[in-house]
Design a protein around this motif. Structure first.
Motif, PDB file in Angstrom:
ATOM      1  N   PRO A   1      45.780  42.338  37.182  1.00  0.00           N
ATOM      2  CA  PRO A   1      45.517  43.262  38.293  1.00  0.00           C
ATOM      3  C   PRO A   1      44.250  42.955  39.100  1.00  0.00           C
TER       4      PRO A   1
ATOM      5  N   TRP B   1      50.737  41.826  38.837  1.00  0.00           N
ATOM      6  CA  TRP B   1      51.329  42.627  37.764  1.00  0.00           C
ATOM      7  C   TRP B   1      50.710  42.251  36.417  1.00  0.00           C
ATOM      8  N   THR B   2      50.474  40.934  36.223  1.00  0.00           N
ATOM      9  CA  THR B   2      49.930  40.482  34.942  1.00  0.00           C
ATOM     10  C   THR B   2      48.399  40.442  34.930  1.00  0.00           C
TER      11      THR B   2
END
Length: 144
Positions: free
Chosen positions: A37, A34-35
């Motif tokens: 990719p 999520w942080t």
């Protein structure tokens, strides 16, 4: 002679442990992706998850001719039945070699100093099969 296969007994503690490890790995991977990719963290996570599933689904023991074979995921080996000296039934080995998914299994003593812990679903049938193949095996049963 056809091999007799004995699958490992599975207990709740092992199931919960495997499940918690899997959930933590998936959560860390999702948060990392999520942080970042483009992170490659998913590769070792997938490998660990595959090994966990492999161990969970492919832990078993077989008796074929003169050997006891064991497999727990990628770990496998064989023991000459003639080298088995003793079996301690309804025991748990907390350290050492444990291709098993449950407690209260069997400690097999073989060669001079070697031992292995296994947990067949049907311990009675397993012990009977080994003692039929080698009548000199000493069997110690701990009452549960």
């Amino acid at each position: 002679m056809e091999a007799t296969i004995f699958y490992s007994r599975k207990n709740a503690f092992t199931a919960i442990t495997f499940g918690v490890i899997a959930l933590i790995l998936v959560a860390v991977t999702v948060l990392t992706l999520w942080t970042k990719p483009l992170s490659m963290i998913w590769i070792p996570v997938v490998v660990v998850l595959v090994v966990l599933v492999w161990v969970w689904t492919r832990t078993f023991y077989s008796i074929d001719g003169n050997y006891l074979y064991y497999q727990s995921g990628p770990i496998r080996g064989k023991i000459a039945i003639s080298q088995i000296r003793q079996m301690d039934v309804n025991q748990t080995l907390w350290v050492g070699f444990r291709p098993a998914l449950s407690t209260g299994g069997i400690i097999i003593h073989y060669n001079k100093w070697d031992e292995i812990y296994i947990s067949p679903k049907d311990s009675d049938r397993f012990v009977a099969a080994l003692t039929t193949a080698n009548e000199n095996i000493q069997v110690n049963v701990k009452e549960t």
